[in-house]
Design a protein around this motif. Sequence first.
Motif, PDB file in Angstrom:
ATOM      1  N   LEU A  48      -0.334 -11.843  -9.811  1.00 23.81           N
ATOM      2  CA  LEU A  48      -0.173 -11.334  -8.443  1.00 23.81           C
ATOM      3  C   LEU A  48       1.073 -10.463  -8.445  1.00 23.81           C
ATOM      4  O   LEU A  48       2.088 -10.833  -9.054  1.00 23.81           O
ATOM      5  CB  LEU A  48       0.063 -12.486  -7.464  1.00 23.81           C
ATOM      6  N   VAL A  49       1.005  -9.343  -7.761  1.00 21.03           N
ATOM      7  CA  VAL A  49       2.169  -8.447  -7.712  1.00 21.03           C
ATOM      8  C   VAL A  49       3.359  -9.216  -7.134  1.00 21.03           C
ATOM      9  O   VAL A  49       3.252  -9.826  -6.065  1.00 21.03           O
ATOM     10  CB  VAL A  49       1.874  -7.213  -6.831  1.00 21.03           C
ATOM     11  N   SER A  50       4.478  -9.196  -7.846  1.00 26.51           N
ATOM     12  CA  SER A  50       5.618  -9.980  -7.383  1.00 26.51           C
ATOM     13  C   SER A  50       6.888  -9.145  -7.213  1.00 26.51           C
ATOM     14  O   SER A  50       7.396  -9.005  -6.112  1.00 26.51           O
ATOM     15  CB  SER A  50       5.855 -11.154  -8.328  1.00 26.51           C
ATOM     16  N   TRP A  51       7.412  -8.556  -8.280  1.00 28.75           N
ATOM     17  CA  TRP A  51       8.680  -7.823  -8.147  1.00 28.75           C
ATOM     18  C   TRP A  51       8.894  -6.883  -9.323  1.00 28.75           C
ATOM     19  O   TRP A  51       8.032  -6.754 -10.200  1.00 28.75           O
ATOM     20  CB  TRP A  51       9.858  -8.790  -7.988  1.00 28.75           C
ATOM     21  N   GLY A  52      10.026  -6.220  -9.311  1.00 32.80           N
ATOM     22  CA  GLY A  52      10.387  -5.289 -10.369  1.00 32.80           C
ATOM     23  C   GLY A  52      11.574  -4.486  -9.883  1.00 32.80           C
ATOM     24  O   GLY A  52      11.985  -4.628  -8.732  1.00 32.80           O
ATOM     25  N   SER A  53      12.119  -3.661 -10.761  1.00 30.27           N
ATOM     26  CA  SER A  53      13.213  -2.801 -10.358  1.00 30.27           C
ATOM     27  C   SER A  53      12.626  -1.432 -10.049  1.00 30.27           C
ATOM     28  O   SER A  53      12.207  -0.707 -10.949  1.00 30.27           O
ATOM     29  CB  SER A  53      14.237  -2.717 -11.486  1.00 30.27           C
ATOM     30  N   GLY A  54      12.529  -1.110  -8.785  1.00 30.52           N
ATOM     31  CA  GLY A  54      11.897   0.144  -8.389  1.00 30.52           C
ATOM     32  C   GLY A  54      10.424   0.131  -8.727  1.00 30.52           C
ATOM     33  O   GLY A  54       9.826  -0.930  -8.923  1.00 30.52           O
ATOM     34  N   CYS A  55       9.845   1.292  -8.823  1.00 33.59           N
ATOM     35  CA  CYS A  55       8.414   1.401  -9.063  1.00 33.59           C
ATOM     36  C   CYS A  55       8.142   2.519 -10.063  1.00 33.59           C
ATOM     37  O   CYS A  55       8.593   3.654  -9.859  1.00 33.59           O
ATOM     38  CB  CYS A  55       7.687   1.728  -7.764  1.00 33.59           C
ATOM     39  N   GLY A  56       7.424   2.202 -11.122  1.00 34.13           N
ATOM     40  CA  GLY A  56       7.003   3.220 -12.077  1.00 34.13           C
ATOM     41  C   GLY A  56       8.106   3.770 -12.940  1.00 34.13           C
ATOM     42  O   GLY A  56       7.936   4.811 -13.581  1.00 34.13           O
ATOM     43  N   ARG A  81       2.781   4.231 -14.269  1.00 37.47           N
ATOM     44  CA  ARG A  81       1.785   3.442 -13.544  1.00 37.47           C
ATOM     45  C   ARG A  81       2.382   2.072 -13.221  1.00 37.47           C
ATOM     46  O   ARG A  81       2.896   1.389 -14.092  1.00 37.47           O
ATOM     47  CB  ARG A  81       0.515   3.301 -14.369  1.00 37.47           C
ATOM     48  N   ASP A  82       2.279   1.678 -11.953  1.00 38.80           N
ATOM     49  CA  ASP A  82       2.956   0.445 -11.524  1.00 38.80           C
ATOM     50  C   ASP A  82       2.480   0.072 -10.123  1.00 38.80           C
ATOM     51  O   ASP A  82       1.926   0.902  -9.402  1.00 38.80           O
ATOM     52  CB  ASP A  82       4.475   0.712 -11.483  1.00 38.80           C
ATOM     53  N   ALA A  83       2.767  -1.175  -9.769  1.00 35.79           N
ATOM     54  CA  ALA A  83       2.634  -1.595  -8.381  1.00 35.79           C
ATOM     55  C   ALA A  83       3.934  -1.261  -7.660  1.00 35.79           C
ATOM     56  O   ALA A  83       4.947  -0.946  -8.296  1.00 35.79           O
ATOM     57  CB  ALA A  83       2.362  -3.085  -8.313  1.00 35.79           C
ATOM     58  N   CYS A  84       3.904  -1.328  -6.334  1.00 35.98           N
ATOM     59  CA  CYS A  84       5.109  -0.995  -5.574  1.00 35.98           C
ATOM     60  C   CYS A  84       5.123  -1.794  -4.277  1.00 35.98           C
ATOM     61  O   CYS A  84       4.254  -2.631  -4.042  1.00 35.98           O
ATOM     62  CB  CYS A  84       5.147   0.518  -5.317  1.00 35.98           C
ATOM     63  N   GLN A  85       6.106  -1.526  -3.470  1.00 36.47           N
ATOM     64  CA  GLN A  85       6.241  -2.248  -2.220  1.00 36.47           C
ATOM     65  C   GLN A  85       4.963  -2.147  -1.398  1.00 36.47           C
ATOM     66  O   GLN A  85       4.375  -1.067  -1.302  1.00 36.47           O
ATOM     67  CB  GLN A  85       7.408  -1.663  -1.431  1.00 36.47           C
ATOM     68  N   GLY A  86       4.541  -3.254  -0.836  1.00 37.05           N
ATOM     69  CA  GLY A  86       3.294  -3.278  -0.068  1.00 37.05           C
ATOM     70  C   GLY A  86       2.113  -3.746  -0.893  1.00 37.05           C
ATOM     71  O   GLY A  86       1.085  -4.145  -0.359  1.00 37.05           O
ATOM     72  N   ASP A  87       2.253  -3.693  -2.213  1.00 43.02           N
ATOM     73  CA  ASP A  87       1.213  -4.211  -3.109  1.00 43.02           C
ATOM     74  C   ASP A  87       1.414  -5.702  -3.383  1.00 43.02           C
ATOM     75  O   ASP A  87       0.528  -6.359  -3.939  1.00 43.02           O
ATOM     76  CB  ASP A  87       1.240  -3.483  -4.460  1.00 43.02           C
ATOM     77  N   SER A  88       2.565  -6.227  -3.039  1.00 39.41           N
ATOM     78  CA  SER A  88       2.906  -7.615  -3.347  1.00 39.41           C
ATOM     79  C   SER A  88       1.802  -8.577  -2.937  1.00 39.41           C
ATOM     80  O   SER A  88       1.201  -8.430  -1.869  1.00 39.41           O
ATOM     81  CB  SER A  88       4.183  -8.015  -2.617  1.00 39.41           C
ATOM     82  N   GLY A  89       1.584  -9.572  -3.788  1.00 43.29           N
ATOM     83  CA  GLY A  89       0.562 -10.574  -3.525  1.00 43.29           C
ATOM     84  C   GLY A  89      -0.807 -10.166  -4.005  1.00 43.29           C
ATOM     85  O   GLY A  89      -1.713 -10.991  -4.122  1.00 43.29           O
TER      86      GLY A  89
HETATM   87  C1  4AZ Z   1       8.197  -4.951  -3.660  1.00 39.83           C
HETATM   88  O1  4AZ Z   1       9.213  -4.524  -3.162  1.00 39.83           O
HETATM   89  C2  4AZ Z   1       7.872  -4.587  -5.056  1.00 39.83           C
HETATM   90  N1  4AZ Z   1       7.208  -2.225  -9.355  1.00 39.83           N
HETATM   91  C3  4AZ Z   1       6.661  -4.939  -5.582  1.00 39.83           C
HETATM   92  C4  4AZ Z   1       6.352  -4.591  -6.887  1.00 39.83           C
HETATM   93  C5  4AZ Z   1       7.268  -3.907  -7.644  1.00 39.83           C
HETATM   94  C6  4AZ Z   1       8.483  -3.567  -7.111  1.00 39.83           C
HETATM   95  C7  4AZ Z   1       8.790  -3.897  -5.818  1.00 39.83           C
HETATM   96  C8  4AZ Z   1       6.941  -3.566  -9.060  1.00 39.83           C
HETATM   97  O2  4AZ Z   1       7.433  -5.662  -3.017  1.00 39.83           O
END
Ligand code: 4AZ
Length: 272
Positions: free
Chosen positions: A242-250, A222-230
């Motif tokens: 606020l969703v910011s970053w990470g290495s990949g998703c989930g 379970r995780d946020a991913c690209q497009g969820d940022s902010g």
């Molecule tokens: C992104 O690229 C991104 N798994 C956002 C959140 C996460 C990874 C990447 C967290 O905007």
Amino acid sequence: MRRPLVRALSLAAVAAVIPLASPAPAAADSVVIGGYPVEISESPWTVALASRDRFGGTRAGQFCGGAVIGRSTVLTAAHCLGEAALGAPLGRVRDLKVIAGRGDLLGEEGREIPVRAVRVNPAYDSYTNAGDLAVLTLTEPLPASSVIRMAGSGDAAYRPGTDAVVYGWGDTTGGGDFAHALRATRVRVLSDAVCEEAYPGSAEGKYLADSMLCAGELGGGRDACQGDSGGPLVAQGRLIGLVSWGSGCGRAESPGVYTRVSGVVREPGAGH
Ligand code: 4AZ
């Protein structure tokens, strides 16, 4: 290069002190990753950032999320407004809008509100990702019922082990499958040590506990991913990140990193 064995050992030590309710799936299974659909009426403080000029009209131009913290004030990620995300300097994006009250981006529900002013955190560091926050002022106010309260510093909602929910229209698989209807997924606030270990500093970023918050599931899934940022991370009814970053998703051992909202903005304010 990473040191997976070292990290796995220390994560196992953390897992021993944070009880997991059930084994997390090893791979992403589908917000948001591993998520479920939610009605916008259940989370009216979740908004979409959109530009049809930049991103086309099929999903109303959505490219990031945001959180309503005052009737005319939306918080989002600074990186959403950078040239890398927009494909053009912010000053050239003439149709930046906040879409409020619309869960399904293919529908017409809710309102599209032009952004009157953008303040990108001057301390935002695109190398470490520190201070990944921007404040948008809307041209028209939203109802007071759309406003979510921010957790202040020291709020119990930041405590590791706390259940939190992240909301967004982002990639649901990590493979570029963007949702058209709002989704949410449950994650857990993790200790700073988990993200300090996972993100000691690389081209992706460096975890800095002052301005960042670590959340996810130790086993991934379970995780946020690209497009969820902010978009908002909410615990105990309050906005914590606020969703910011990470290495990949989930991915296991690569938790989501969120902008810690406490201390970044003074007061949500009732009427502005
Ligand atoms: C992104 O690229 C991104 N798994 C956002 C959140 C996460 C990874 C990447 C967290 O905007």
